[in-house]
Enzyme design. Sequence first.
Site, PDB file in Angstrom:
ATOM      1  N   SER A 289     -22.602 -89.077  57.990  1.00  0.00           N
ATOM      2  CA  SER A 289     -23.022 -89.310  59.379  1.00  0.00           C
ATOM      3  C   SER A 289     -23.830 -88.108  59.820  1.00  0.00           C
ATOM      4  O   SER A 289     -23.688 -87.019  59.253  1.00  0.00           O
ATOM      5  CB  SER A 289     -21.767 -89.424  60.258  1.00  0.00           C
ATOM      6  OG  SER A 289     -22.102 -89.248  61.620  1.00  0.00           O
TER       7      SER A 289
ATOM      8  N   ASP B 285      -6.433-100.777  51.551  1.00  0.00           N
ATOM      9  CA  ASP B 285      -6.483 -99.629  52.450  1.00  0.00           C
ATOM     10  C   ASP B 285      -6.843 -98.402  51.606  1.00  0.00           C
ATOM     11  O   ASP B 285      -6.016 -97.912  50.839  1.00  0.00           O
ATOM     12  CB  ASP B 285      -5.111 -99.454  53.126  1.00  0.00           C
ATOM     13  CG  ASP B 285      -5.103 -98.284  54.096  1.00  0.00           C
ATOM     14  OD1 ASP B 285      -6.017 -97.438  54.034  1.00  0.00           O
ATOM     15  OD2 ASP B 285      -4.173 -98.216  54.922  1.00  0.00           O
ATOM     16  N   VAL B 286      -8.052 -97.912  51.758  1.00  0.00           N
ATOM     17  CA  VAL B 286      -8.520 -96.837  50.871  1.00  0.00           C
ATOM     18  C   VAL B 286      -7.814 -95.511  51.129  1.00  0.00           C
ATOM     19  O   VAL B 286      -7.897 -94.595  50.310  1.00  0.00           O
ATOM     20  CB  VAL B 286     -10.063 -96.618  50.954  1.00  0.00           C
ATOM     21  CG1 VAL B 286     -10.820 -97.796  50.385  1.00  0.00           C
ATOM     22  CG2 VAL B 286     -10.498 -96.284  52.367  1.00  0.00           C
TER      23      VAL B 286
ATOM     24  N   SER C 115     -16.219-105.269  55.736  1.00  0.00           N
ATOM     25  CA  SER C 115     -15.963-106.456  56.570  1.00  0.00           C
ATOM     26  C   SER C 115     -16.707-106.429  57.901  1.00  0.00           C
ATOM     27  O   SER C 115     -16.727-107.419  58.623  1.00  0.00           O
ATOM     28  CB  SER C 115     -14.462-106.609  56.816  1.00  0.00           C
ATOM     29  OG  SER C 115     -13.943-105.429  57.392  1.00  0.00           O
TER      30      SER C 115
ATOM     31  N   GLY D  23     -14.808-101.022  52.883  1.00  0.00           N
ATOM     32  CA  GLY D  23     -15.034-101.270  54.310  1.00  0.00           C
ATOM     33  C   GLY D  23     -16.257-102.130  54.560  1.00  0.00           C
ATOM     34  O   GLY D  23     -17.097-101.774  55.383  1.00  0.00           O
TER      35      GLY D  23
ATOM     36  N   TYR E  29     -13.296 -86.202  62.690  1.00  0.00           N
ATOM     37  CA  TYR E  29     -14.336 -87.159  62.262  1.00  0.00           C
ATOM     38  C   TYR E  29     -15.554 -86.401  61.736  1.00  0.00           C
ATOM     39  O   TYR E  29     -16.006 -86.609  60.600  1.00  0.00           O
ATOM     40  CB  TYR E  29     -14.735 -88.104  63.403  1.00  0.00           C
ATOM     41  CG  TYR E  29     -15.818 -89.079  62.964  1.00  0.00           C
ATOM     42  CD1 TYR E  29     -15.496 -90.227  62.246  1.00  0.00           C
ATOM     43  CD2 TYR E  29     -17.171 -88.846  63.230  1.00  0.00           C
ATOM     44  CE1 TYR E  29     -16.481 -91.110  61.801  1.00  0.00           C
ATOM     45  CE2 TYR E  29     -18.163 -89.716  62.798  1.00  0.00           C
ATOM     46  CZ  TYR E  29     -17.810 -90.845  62.083  1.00  0.00           C
ATOM     47  OH  TYR E  29     -18.791 -91.711  61.651  1.00  0.00           O
TER      48      TYR E  29
HETATM   49  N1  LIG Z   1     -21.539 -96.655  63.724  1.00  0.00           N
HETATM   50  C1  LIG Z   1     -22.037 -95.432  63.713  1.00  0.00           C
HETATM   51  O1  LIG Z   1     -22.596 -94.951  64.690  1.00  0.00           O
HETATM   52  C2  LIG Z   1     -21.948 -94.610  62.443  1.00  0.00           C
HETATM   53  C3  LIG Z   1     -22.775 -93.478  62.359  1.00  0.00           C
HETATM   54  C4  LIG Z   1     -22.706 -92.693  61.230  1.00  0.00           C
HETATM   55  C5  LIG Z   1     -21.867 -93.012  60.191  1.00  0.00           C
HETATM   56  N2  LIG Z   1     -21.073 -94.107  60.297  1.00  0.00           N
HETATM   57  C6  LIG Z   1     -20.178 -94.377  59.157  1.00  0.00           C
HETATM   58  O2  LIG Z   1     -20.501 -95.627  58.585  1.00  0.00           O
HETATM   59  C7  LIG Z   1     -19.336 -96.173  57.984  1.00  0.00           C
HETATM   60  C8  LIG Z   1     -19.168 -97.602  58.459  1.00  0.00           C
HETATM   61  O3  LIG Z   1     -18.936 -97.597  59.861  1.00  0.00           O
HETATM   62  P1  LIG Z   1     -19.382 -98.789  60.832  1.00  0.00           P
HETATM   63  O4  LIG Z   1     -20.185 -98.197  61.908  1.00  0.00           O
HETATM   64  O5  LIG Z   1     -19.950 -99.899  60.043  1.00  0.00           O
HETATM   65  O6  LIG Z   1     -17.977 -99.159  61.480  1.00  0.00           O
HETATM   66  P2  LIG Z   1     -17.138-100.508  61.507  1.00  0.00           P
HETATM   67  O7  LIG Z   1     -17.964-101.674  61.890  1.00  0.00           O
HETATM   68  O8  LIG Z   1     -15.929-100.159  62.308  1.00  0.00           O
HETATM   69  O9  LIG Z   1     -16.717-100.722  59.969  1.00  0.00           O
HETATM   70  C9  LIG Z   1     -15.760 -99.937  59.341  1.00  0.00           C
HETATM   71  C10 LIG Z   1     -15.303-100.660  58.097  1.00  0.00           C
HETATM   72  O10 LIG Z   1     -14.384 -99.828  57.396  1.00  0.00           O
HETATM   73  C11 LIG Z   1     -13.177-100.552  57.181  1.00  0.00           C
HETATM   74  N3  LIG Z   1     -12.066 -99.600  57.130  1.00  0.00           N
HETATM   75  C12 LIG Z   1     -11.649 -98.728  58.062  1.00  0.00           C
HETATM   76  N4  LIG Z   1     -10.589 -98.038  57.608  1.00  0.00           N
HETATM   77  C13 LIG Z   1     -10.333 -98.484  56.362  1.00  0.00           C
HETATM   78  C14 LIG Z   1      -9.368 -98.183  55.377  1.00  0.00           C
HETATM   79  N5  LIG Z   1      -8.418 -97.249  55.569  1.00  0.00           N
HETATM   80  N6  LIG Z   1      -9.402 -98.841  54.205  1.00  0.00           N
HETATM   81  C15 LIG Z   1     -10.347 -99.786  53.969  1.00  0.00           C
HETATM   82  N7  LIG Z   1     -11.283-100.126  54.857  1.00  0.00           N
HETATM   83  C16 LIG Z   1     -11.270 -99.482  56.041  1.00  0.00           C
HETATM   84  C17 LIG Z   1     -13.104-101.550  58.346  1.00  0.00           C
HETATM   85  O11 LIG Z   1     -12.284-102.667  58.055  1.00  0.00           O
HETATM   86  P3  LIG Z   1     -10.730-102.725  58.524  1.00  0.00           P
HETATM   87  O12 LIG Z   1     -10.688-102.187  59.917  1.00  0.00           O
HETATM   88  O13 LIG Z   1     -10.336-104.139  58.383  1.00  0.00           O
HETATM   89  O14 LIG Z   1     -10.007-101.850  57.554  1.00  0.00           O
HETATM   90  C18 LIG Z   1     -14.570-101.971  58.407  1.00  0.00           C
HETATM   91  O15 LIG Z   1     -14.862-102.908  57.410  1.00  0.00           O
HETATM   92  C19 LIG Z   1     -18.184 -95.243  58.345  1.00  0.00           C
HETATM   93  O16 LIG Z   1     -17.922 -94.368  57.296  1.00  0.00           O
HETATM   94  C20 LIG Z   1     -18.718 -94.485  59.536  1.00  0.00           C
HETATM   95  O17 LIG Z   1     -18.108 -93.233  59.690  1.00  0.00           O
HETATM   96  C21 LIG Z   1     -21.104 -94.922  61.380  1.00  0.00           C
END
Ligand SMILES: NC(=O)c1ccc[n+]([C@@H]2O[C@H](COP(=O)([O-])OP(=O)(O)OC[C@H]3O[C@@H](n4cnc5c(N)ncnc54)[C@H](OP(=O)(O)O)[C@@H]3O)[C@@H](O)[C@H]2O)c1
Length: 285
Positions: A182, A101-102, A55, A53, A193
């Site tokens: 998280s 797709d993981v 991207s 993930g 989640y």
């Molecule tokens: N943003 C927050 O507030 C926050 C806080 C705590 C933890 N997190 C965690 O941080 C991580 C990254 O999140 P982010 O905030 O950077 O969100 P994001 O910008 O939406 O990025 C999520 C990434 O995961 C990929 N992804 C989603 N489902 C996937 C799948 N089945 N297979 C492969 N790739 C997949 C997406 O690409 P595609 O959609 O193209 O697959 C994208 O590259 C996540 O685990 C999230 O739970 C985020």
Amino acid sequence: MNVIKKIRNFVKNISNVFSFLLSIYRSGGYSKPLISQINYNNILNGKRILITGGSSGIGFEIAKKFISQGGIVLITGRNKNKLEEASKKINSDRLFYLEWDVSDISIINDNLMKSKDLLGGNIDVLINNAGVLLKQDFFSLSEDVWEKTYSTNSKSVFFLSKELSKFWIKRKIQGKIINISSTSGYCGSIIPYGMTKWDIIGFTEGLGKKLYPYGIIVNGIAPGRTATEMLNRKGNENIYDPMTSAKRYCLPEEVAELAMFLISDAANFIVGQTIVCDGGYIARS
Ligand SMILES: NC(=O)c1ccc[n+]([C@@H]2O[C@H](COP(=O)([O-])OP(=O)(O)OC[C@H]3O[C@@H](n4cnc5c(N)ncnc54)[C@H](OP(=O)(O)O)[C@@H]3O)[C@@H](O)[C@H]2O)c1
């Protein structure tokens, strides 16, 4: 001609001021991003890193940081266009991408082989970052949302870590794994989640203990509310957030900085820990 240009610029400036004021109105305040980055003098030179993930958001910033410190990085995601765009933005001949797709664990071993080919050698570091936050509510939750959330956020982390660590142990490779959880994983939760993020914290601790005797180090990061697409936050001009002590969102660059420290040898005595990076969001007073 000059007058038209001046009018255009004037309108552009006015609309910039307007959207800036609108962002303050919408979020309830203003907070400027504060980013401080450490230069690790290319310590990742020759290291091959797989980031699920990568991207957008946190994974993308981790990829950027690791590339800047000499790493060879492979990012994955489901959407090929997003991967291509991310790769263009980072613009490095040490960055590769793979549509993956993981949540489909049947393709893990094939894709690990493809990853090895793309990276030009064995993976040294795995960042389990891919995650989804689907619309969910306790009373109306469907099995489909449950399955999608668990298969992406939790099941994939378990099986990918299992397959890669088996490979590492056989070849005596002393790899490193970082799991992105998280702060939701530290608070009670009635939605999948948050529950998957609890899973990851427990799994990180267990796996850290299990794999340390093989020289494999496992840790995790629990970001707080971070300015990424997941929370519909694009760009970081105004990152005000009244929910944290810091009064702002976490930036994905800050999570990347922590990931960089955790995969450096300076963190070799930290085992199975999930480090919270949240501006005081879950701190108790
Ligand atoms: N943003 C927050 O507030 C926050 C806080 C705590 C933890 N997190 C965690 O941080 C991580 C990254 O999140 P982010 O905030 O950077 O969100 P994001 O910008 O939406 O990025 C999520 C990434 O995961 C990929 N992804 C989603 N489902 C996937 C799948 N089945 N297979 C492969 N790739 C997949 C997406 O690409 P595609 O959609 O193209 O697959 C994208 O590259 C996540 O685990 C999230 O739970 C985020």
